[in-house]
Design a protein around this motif. Sequence first.
Motif, PDB file in Angstrom:
ATOM      1  N   UNK A 166       0.999  -1.197  -0.053  1.00 43.43           N
ATOM      2  CA  UNK A 166      -0.022  -0.288   0.030  1.00 43.43           C
ATOM      3  C   UNK A 166       0.919   1.340   0.199  1.00 43.43           C
ATOM      4  N   UNK A 167       1.866   1.315   0.828  1.00 41.11           N
ATOM      5  CA  UNK A 167       2.855   2.390   0.972  1.00 41.11           C
ATOM      6  C   UNK A 167       3.443   2.800  -0.367  1.00 41.11           C
ATOM      7  N   UNK A 168       3.915   1.621  -1.235  1.00 39.28           N
ATOM      8  CA  UNK A 168       4.461   1.662  -2.502  1.00 39.28           C
ATOM      9  C   UNK A 168       3.416   2.250  -3.691  1.00 39.28           C
ATOM     10  N   UNK A 169       2.363   1.816  -3.580  1.00 40.41           N
ATOM     11  CA  UNK A 169       1.214   1.919  -4.327  1.00 40.41           C
ATOM     12  C   UNK A 169       0.772   3.557  -4.159  1.00 40.41           C
ATOM     13  N   UNK A 170       0.730   3.697  -3.069  1.00 40.64           N
ATOM     14  CA  UNK A 170       0.005   5.129  -2.713  1.00 40.64           C
ATOM     15  C   UNK A 170       1.194   6.135  -2.518  1.00 40.64           C
ATOM     16  N   UNK A 171       2.369   5.730  -2.415  1.00 41.43           N
ATOM     17  CA  UNK A 171       3.473   6.767  -2.304  1.00 41.43           C
ATOM     18  C   UNK A 171       3.608   7.171  -1.070  1.00 41.43           C
ATOM     19  N   UNK A 172       3.378   6.548   0.168  1.00 36.63           N
ATOM     20  CA  UNK A 172       3.605   6.890   1.324  1.00 36.63           C
ATOM     21  C   UNK A 172       4.833   6.613   2.087  1.00 36.63           C
ATOM     22  N   UNK A 173       4.986   7.480   2.915  1.00 36.74           N
ATOM     23  CA  UNK A 173       6.339   7.073   3.733  1.00 36.74           C
ATOM     24  C   UNK A 173       5.966   6.000   4.795  1.00 36.74           C
ATOM     25  N   UNK A 174       6.525   4.948   4.945  1.00 39.62           N
ATOM     26  CA  UNK A 174       6.143   4.085   6.011  1.00 39.62           C
ATOM     27  C   UNK A 174       7.330   3.875   7.101  1.00 39.62           C
ATOM     28  N   UNK A 175       7.009   3.799   8.364  1.00 36.06           N
ATOM     29  CA  UNK A 175       8.220   3.385   9.104  1.00 36.06           C
ATOM     30  C   UNK A 175       7.542   2.252  10.245  1.00 36.06           C
ATOM     31  N   UNK A 176       8.419   1.263  10.410  1.00 37.67           N
ATOM     32  CA  UNK A 176       8.011  -0.053  10.954  1.00 37.67           C
ATOM     33  C   UNK A 176       8.845   0.171  12.082  1.00 37.67           C
ATOM     34  N   UNK A 177       8.177  -0.073  13.352  1.00 35.59           N
ATOM     35  CA  UNK A 177       9.146  -0.378  14.302  1.00 35.59           C
ATOM     36  C   UNK A 177       8.982  -1.831  14.705  1.00 35.59           C
ATOM     37  N   UNK A 178      10.049  -2.562  14.876  1.00 39.82           N
ATOM     38  CA  UNK A 178       9.879  -4.091  15.051  1.00 39.82           C
ATOM     39  C   UNK A 178      10.999  -4.742  15.659  1.00 39.82           C
ATOM     40  N   UNK A 179      11.079  -5.943  16.201  1.00 42.30           N
ATOM     41  CA  UNK A 179      12.152  -6.527  16.444  1.00 42.30           C
ATOM     42  C   UNK A 179      12.000  -7.959  15.899  1.00 42.30           C
ATOM     43  N   UNK A 180      11.008  -8.090  15.057  1.00 41.49           N
ATOM     44  CA  UNK A 180      11.051  -9.293  13.998  1.00 41.49           C
ATOM     45  C   UNK A 180      11.826  -9.438  13.077  1.00 41.49           C
ATOM     46  N   UNK A 181      12.869 -10.184  13.022  1.00 43.48           N
ATOM     47  CA  UNK A 181      13.847 -10.120  12.062  1.00 43.48           C
ATOM     48  C   UNK A 181      13.341 -10.865  10.842  1.00 43.48           C
ATOM     49  N   UNK A 182      12.338 -11.707  10.934  1.00 43.99           N
ATOM     50  CA  UNK A 182      11.981 -12.610   9.751  1.00 43.99           C
ATOM     51  C   UNK A 182      11.371 -11.606   8.652  1.00 43.99           C
ATOM     52  N   UNK A 183      10.843 -10.372   8.856  1.00 40.09           N
ATOM     53  CA  UNK A 183      10.273  -9.588   7.916  1.00 40.09           C
ATOM     54  C   UNK A 183      11.229  -8.678   7.327  1.00 40.09           C
ATOM     55  N   UNK A 184      12.527  -8.468   7.831  1.00 39.29           N
ATOM     56  CA  UNK A 184      13.250  -7.221   7.529  1.00 39.29           C
ATOM     57  C   UNK A 184      13.689  -7.415   5.929  1.00 39.29           C
ATOM     58  N   UNK A 185      13.483  -8.499   5.282  1.00 39.50           N
ATOM     59  CA  UNK A 185      13.741  -8.532   3.757  1.00 39.50           C
ATOM     60  C   UNK A 185      12.793  -7.854   3.024  1.00 39.50           C
TER      61      UNK A 185
END
Lengths: 371, 219
Positions: free
Chosen positions: B185-204
Amino acid sequence: MQSGGITLKQAWKELVYGKKKYILIELLLVLLMFMVLFLSGLAEGLGRAVSSGIEDMDADYYLLDDSAEDLITVSSLNEDVPEKVKKQTTALTAPLDIQRMYLVKEGEAEKLNVTYFAIEPDSFIEPAVMDGVGLADSDVPDPIILDDDFLLEGIALGDTVYDSSSDIPFTVTGFAKDQMYGHVSIGFISTDTYAKIRKRLSPMYTKMYHAVAIKGDDIENIGIEGTEVISKEDIISSIPSYTAEHLTITMIVWVLIVISAVIIGIFHYILTLQKRKQFGIMKALGMSMGRLVFLVISEVAMLSVSASVISLVLAFGMAGALPETMPFYLETSNAVAVVTAFVLISIFSSILSILNISRIDPITAIGGGEE
Amino acid sequence: MSLLEIEKITKSYQDGTEKQQVLDEVSLKVDGGEVVAIVGPSGSGKSTLLSIAGMLLSPDRGIVRIGGTEESSLPKKEWAKERRERIGFVFQSHHLLPYLNSEEQLTLFQEKRKQKKVSALELLKELDVESCIRKYPANMSGGEKQRVAIARAFINDPDIILADEPTASLDAKRGRQAVEMIRNEAKKRGKAAVVVTHDERILDLIDKIYPLENGKLML
């Protein structure tokens, strides 16, 4: 408010979603409000036992002698005063005497309390009879119209009752509903009958009147030495014990209204405490405090307004089912005033909840979510 | 153009008698269509940074710009409006309102003038929860609820999306899906997205990863 509609819908959806909880609260509201309405009906009924004879009398003002302190029973006007008044105003006028006495049923010894209202037959202050005929329409010498409470004493139309002091017999020609003065049932007799009683009791009696009832507002030009014109309200509040009783009873009712409404406020406050998390989220998502206030007030208003309607229906339904003799009197305007006050105070008491919400920091939405 | 600009943010808390420096001159720029992650151990100040970027907390010093507007100079009473119009939040838990169906979850927060630009139905379709449009949270799975919550973040066409541990309440597969959806959605709509996480499985799935350590962002 542009978002008013959607916030109202939100309030409604929340109530419907939590219907188990809110139906219980609604039930409590209905019971509280019904109690208040019922007590206010009883209070009014008691009040009317003092004043209904005057309250229902179709007059707006009364002319009394000016030393009577607004009390009809101690006033005395010369015989010519009613005629003088009639000439000074375009309003309708009618003489009135009020006298506390006793009635005795034929063949019995027990004295029954009665307040005579002596009037001119067919004058505008004669009450509508619910049973029988008016004073002017009967051909008996001394007719009397009794308050319907006398029906309970076993007195029926056509019976003969005696004035206990003079032994003058009256024939009961009619019954009128709800006619009381100073906690005593009224018997309406004609001024001629009244004069007869007075003459029998004291041969020196000269004809006097207690008051002249006036219907209409043309009172500016009435000016008779030693008399004054007094409004119906002042006459009623001067009836002995009326003001004191009325004040006490009114206090009870209003204290109940306030207590009930505050209970609702507290209930809502507890619900608000349970929903602090939700309010924090809504604030984090940018919902304005104005909308949240509107949301809380809409919910309180929906609950209390619907409870008002239900309890009004219940109260009036019950008023119809109560026995005639029960001193219950619920006027629509009075009942509406009671529920309106109830709704307003309960909305006002939701300020407690609103203050609590205003202090919730939206940052609670971030992080573990535990407060 | 950077939709989110954080310049030399400093924040410290009083912890008993000690003063604890949580953020030490942190700077960060996120462009439209870019997804960044802030990672770090708990207590590293991730949540504080997110709260400051999300207009929920004021920094001691420093500047926050969203969509070119200097937000940190606005009075606090305008913050709610700024959050509503410029920021989309995704929380750890879905935080949907129990008494609203999915469509209403979105429309409740939608500004009237944004209605033409974004449609709740369309968003729910894109997030593959079209079937939940009339469902209440109680009747949806955890993944569905989080996706409705993601849709809610986009409803006012915000400049930035802030996601606070969006995978925390989900299993690995659903967590990954959720981040994919935020990314798409961020890509499609051109939004800046910030994800706070400690879940390393999604970092790719993330464009740029910023570790936060001792109050400083590393790259």
